[in-house]
Write a protein that holds these residues in place. Structure first.
Motif, PDB file in Angstrom:
ATOM      1  N   PRO A  86       4.745   5.977   5.129  1.00 39.44           N
ATOM      2  CA  PRO A  86       5.253   6.490   6.603  1.00 39.44           C
ATOM      3  C   PRO A  86       5.911   7.842   6.628  1.00 39.44           C
ATOM      4  O   PRO A  86       6.069   8.483   7.700  1.00 39.44           O
ATOM      5  N   ARG A  87       6.745   8.088   5.641  1.00 39.53           N
ATOM      6  CA  ARG A  87       7.334   9.681   5.512  1.00 39.53           C
ATOM      7  C   ARG A  87       6.456  10.661   5.255  1.00 39.53           C
ATOM      8  O   ARG A  87       6.538  11.952   5.419  1.00 39.53           O
ATOM      9  N   VAL A  88       5.058  10.396   4.618  1.00 40.51           N
ATOM     10  CA  VAL A  88       4.066  11.019   4.509  1.00 40.51           C
ATOM     11  C   VAL A  88       3.083  11.742   5.495  1.00 40.51           C
ATOM     12  O   VAL A  88       2.685  12.746   5.574  1.00 40.51           O
ATOM     13  N   ARG A  89       2.813  10.744   6.504  1.00 36.54           N
ATOM     14  CA  ARG A  89       1.733  10.938   7.337  1.00 36.54           C
ATOM     15  C   ARG A  89       1.913  11.909   8.358  1.00 36.54           C
ATOM     16  O   ARG A  89       1.067  12.840   8.436  1.00 36.54           O
ATOM     17  N   LEU A 136      -1.229   4.012  -2.446  1.00 30.36           N
ATOM     18  CA  LEU A 136      -2.375   4.839  -2.471  1.00 30.36           C
ATOM     19  C   LEU A 136      -3.019   4.831  -0.900  1.00 30.36           C
ATOM     20  O   LEU A 136      -3.326   3.808  -0.512  1.00 30.36           O
ATOM     21  N   TYR A 137      -2.491   5.917  -0.270  1.00 32.41           N
ATOM     22  CA  TYR A 137      -2.672   5.856   1.206  1.00 32.41           C
ATOM     23  C   TYR A 137      -3.982   6.690   1.502  1.00 32.41           C
ATOM     24  O   TYR A 137      -4.321   7.792   1.090  1.00 32.41           O
ATOM     25  N   ASP A 138      -4.732   6.250   2.459  1.00 30.95           N
ATOM     26  CA  ASP A 138      -5.935   6.927   3.111  1.00 30.95           C
ATOM     27  C   ASP A 138      -5.495   7.411   4.552  1.00 30.95           C
ATOM     28  O   ASP A 138      -5.299   6.568   5.461  1.00 30.95           O
ATOM     29  N   ALA A 139      -5.159   8.674   4.664  1.00 25.90           N
ATOM     30  CA  ALA A 139      -4.955   9.356   5.721  1.00 25.90           C
ATOM     31  C   ALA A 139      -5.669   9.240   6.757  1.00 25.90           C
ATOM     32  O   ALA A 139      -5.654   8.913   8.135  1.00 25.90           O
ATOM     33  N   GLY A 140      -7.130   9.185   6.649  1.00 23.55           N
ATOM     34  CA  GLY A 140      -8.237   9.155   7.684  1.00 23.55           C
ATOM     35  C   GLY A 140      -8.245   7.788   8.356  1.00 23.55           C
ATOM     36  O   GLY A 140      -8.423   7.639   9.548  1.00 23.55           O
ATOM     37  N   ALA A 141      -8.125   6.646   7.341  1.00 26.85           N
ATOM     38  CA  ALA A 141      -8.058   5.445   7.933  1.00 26.85           C
ATOM     39  C   ALA A 141      -6.743   4.765   8.284  1.00 26.85           C
ATOM     40  O   ALA A 141      -6.550   3.861   8.787  1.00 26.85           O
ATOM     41  N   ASP A 142      -5.584   5.421   8.055  1.00 26.59           N
ATOM     42  CA  ASP A 142      -4.081   5.291   8.185  1.00 26.59           C
ATOM     43  C   ASP A 142      -3.932   3.815   7.791  1.00 26.59           C
ATOM     44  O   ASP A 142      -3.405   2.792   8.126  1.00 26.59           O
ATOM     45  N   SER A 189      -5.134  16.979   6.416  1.00 27.59           N
ATOM     46  CA  SER A 189      -5.833  15.894   5.554  1.00 27.59           C
ATOM     47  C   SER A 189      -5.933  14.639   6.030  1.00 27.59           C
ATOM     48  O   SER A 189      -5.159  14.056   6.880  1.00 27.59           O
ATOM     49  N   THR A 190      -7.267  14.328   5.947  1.00 27.03           N
ATOM     50  CA  THR A 190      -7.675  12.980   6.202  1.00 27.03           C
ATOM     51  C   THR A 190      -7.992  12.252   5.073  1.00 27.03           C
ATOM     52  O   THR A 190      -8.816  11.181   5.145  1.00 27.03           O
ATOM     53  N   GLY A 191      -7.827  12.546   3.941  1.00 30.92           N
ATOM     54  CA  GLY A 191      -8.013  12.027   2.849  1.00 30.92           C
ATOM     55  C   GLY A 191      -6.974  11.031   2.149  1.00 30.92           C
ATOM     56  O   GLY A 191      -6.148  10.460   2.946  1.00 30.92           O
ATOM     57  N   LEU A 192      -7.136  11.221   0.694  1.00 34.19           N
ATOM     58  CA  LEU A 192      -6.074  10.408  -0.015  1.00 34.19           C
ATOM     59  C   LEU A 192      -4.786  11.036  -0.246  1.00 34.19           C
ATOM     60  O   LEU A 192      -4.629  11.976  -0.356  1.00 34.19           O
ATOM     61  N   ALA A 193      -3.561  10.167  -0.429  1.00 35.45           N
ATOM     62  CA  ALA A 193      -2.350  10.640  -0.879  1.00 35.45           C
ATOM     63  C   ALA A 193      -1.839   9.722  -1.769  1.00 35.45           C
ATOM     64  O   ALA A 193      -1.763   8.447  -1.316  1.00 35.45           O
ATOM     65  N   VAL A 194      -1.114  10.009  -2.781  1.00 32.51           N
ATOM     66  CA  VAL A 194      -0.305   9.225  -3.685  1.00 32.51           C
ATOM     67  C   VAL A 194       1.161   9.134  -3.331  1.00 32.51           C
ATOM     68  O   VAL A 194       1.866  10.111  -3.311  1.00 32.51           O
ATOM     69  N   CYS A 195       1.564   8.118  -2.902  1.00 35.56           N
ATOM     70  CA  CYS A 195       3.044   7.934  -2.256  1.00 35.56           C
ATOM     71  C   CYS A 195       3.860   6.957  -3.052  1.00 35.56           C
ATOM     72  O   CYS A 195       3.178   6.332  -3.925  1.00 35.56           O
ATOM     73  N   GLY A 196       5.028   7.092  -2.786  1.00 33.01           N
ATOM     74  CA  GLY A 196       6.004   6.003  -3.534  1.00 33.01           C
ATOM     75  C   GLY A 196       6.049   6.029  -4.895  1.00 33.01           C
ATOM     76  O   GLY A 196       6.194   4.963  -5.442  1.00 33.01           O
ATOM     77  N   GLY A 247      -0.888   6.630 -10.181  1.00 31.41           N
ATOM     78  CA  GLY A 247      -1.257   6.577  -9.003  1.00 31.41           C
ATOM     79  C   GLY A 247      -2.373   7.732  -8.822  1.00 31.41           C
ATOM     80  O   GLY A 247      -3.263   7.947  -8.258  1.00 31.41           O
ATOM     81  N   LEU A 248      -2.095   9.059  -9.502  1.00 31.74           N
ATOM     82  CA  LEU A 248      -2.894  10.233  -9.319  1.00 31.74           C
ATOM     83  C   LEU A 248      -4.114   9.799 -10.199  1.00 31.74           C
ATOM     84  O   LEU A 248      -5.312  10.053  -9.853  1.00 31.74           O
ATOM     85  N   ALA A 249      -4.070   9.012 -11.369  1.00 30.48           N
ATOM     86  CA  ALA A 249      -5.347   8.710 -12.077  1.00 30.48           C
ATOM     87  C   ALA A 249      -6.108   7.779 -11.001  1.00 30.48           C
ATOM     88  O   ALA A 249      -7.627   7.928 -11.242  1.00 30.48           O
ATOM     89  N   LEU A 250      -5.614   6.885 -10.383  1.00 30.69           N
ATOM     90  CA  LEU A 250      -6.336   6.073  -9.596  1.00 30.69           C
ATOM     91  C   LEU A 250      -7.034   7.019  -8.423  1.00 30.69           C
ATOM     92  O   LEU A 250      -8.216   6.489  -8.062  1.00 30.69           O
ATOM     93  N   ALA A 251      -6.087   7.783  -7.865  1.00 29.43           N
ATOM     94  CA  ALA A 251      -6.772   8.673  -6.931  1.00 29.43           C
ATOM     95  C   ALA A 251      -7.966   9.546  -7.178  1.00 29.43           C
ATOM     96  O   ALA A 251      -9.090   9.703  -6.686  1.00 29.43           O
TER      97      ALA A 251
END
Length: 268
Positions: free
Chosen positions: A52-55, A75-81, A63-70, A199-203
């Motif tokens: 929520p603090r990255v959105r 693993l957050y998908d910005a496009g799909a929220d 960016s509408t792609g992936l972000a590694v958070c927390g 998280g980065l490896a997963l993304a």
């Protein structure tokens, strides 16, 4: 055009790295990232901040792609929220870890980041947010911190330095949780085994990329696993000494657009 050996994946921390001290993105950094992505590179935010603090920052980045958070727990998908993956820290483990730490150093002040794309940051009495611009909700007592699933616990001590608190926490609770230090006044407990590297490896895997494709930027000890995973790690000029010790390069500070300085060289 990209220079020889330009990375296919650029992983950037936010606080103290890509962001300036006032939580803004400079025009120079935005332009450098745009140039890199136009050349075919992918950019991933890899941050300790919860989704929520990255959105809003991802919106600024376009960016509408992936972000590694927390710290790698989300693993957050910005496009799909939505969260594509998350790991939570159960209450019993968190309370046991806190008990072990307080048995060594006395009372600490705690906060938590709730899981989910709309999770809150809750702070108990005595806890002071290291980033006053980030929203938080104060609760009356520690038990109230556990009213919903959490991704991590944040700790502060009234007298110990961050390095001292992190070292003690790691020594007495490291078998239960991953202990990280992600910034001034920010010692954190997260699910054991979860780091920015996991998280980065997963993304990266979802993007069909690996460590050999990755250039990582950071400034604090929580970025060490990410630097060890990536082919190359770049620390900011005012980074923590522990991170500089494992970095392949040191750039200028976040206030002096250190990320852009490197990207401008790599993407001509």
């Amino acid at each position: 055009m990209p220079a020889p050996h330009a990375p296919a994946l650029i992983a950037t921390d936010l606080d103290g790295t890509l962001l300036r001290g006032d939580d803004t993105l400079s025009e120079r950094s935005l332009a450098a990232l745009a140039r890199a992505t136009a050349a075919g590179a992918r950019h991933l935010v890899v941050t300790g901040r919860p989704a929520p603090r990255v959105r809003p920052l991802l919106k600024d980045l376009g960016s509408t792609g992936l972000a590694v958070c927390g710290q790698g727990a989300q693993l957050y998908d910005a496009g799909a929220d939505r969260l594509l993956w998350s790991r939570t820290l159960d209450r019993e483990t968190a309370e046991t870890a806190l008990g072990k730490i307080e048995a060594e150093v006395g009372e600490v002040y705690a906060a938590v980041d709730q899981d989910g794309v709309n999770g809150l940051t809750l702070i108990e009495p005595g806890y002071r947010m290291p980033h006053p611009t980030l929203p938080a909700q104060r609760v009356a007592r520690r038990d109230d911190l556990w009213r919903a699933p959490i991704s991590k616990v944040l700790l502060r001590h009234p007298a110990l330095s961050d390095d001292e608190l992190a070292a003690t926490a790691r020594g007495v609770a490291g078998s239960l949780v991953t202990v990280t230090m992600s910034g001034p006044g920010t010692v954190e407990l997260q699910p054991r085994g979860v780091t920015k590297a996991t998280g980065l490896a997963l993304a990266a895997g979802r993007l069909g990329l690996g460590p050999e494709d990755t250039l990582a930027f950071g400034d604090m000890p929580n970025d060490i696993p990410m630097f060890r995973w990536a082919a190359r790690g770049v620390a900011m000029a005012d980074a923590h000494p522990e991170l500089k010790a494992v970095a392949d390069e040191v750039t200028t500070s976040n206030e002096d657009d250190g990320v852009a300085v490197v990207l401008e060289r790599l993407f001509l």
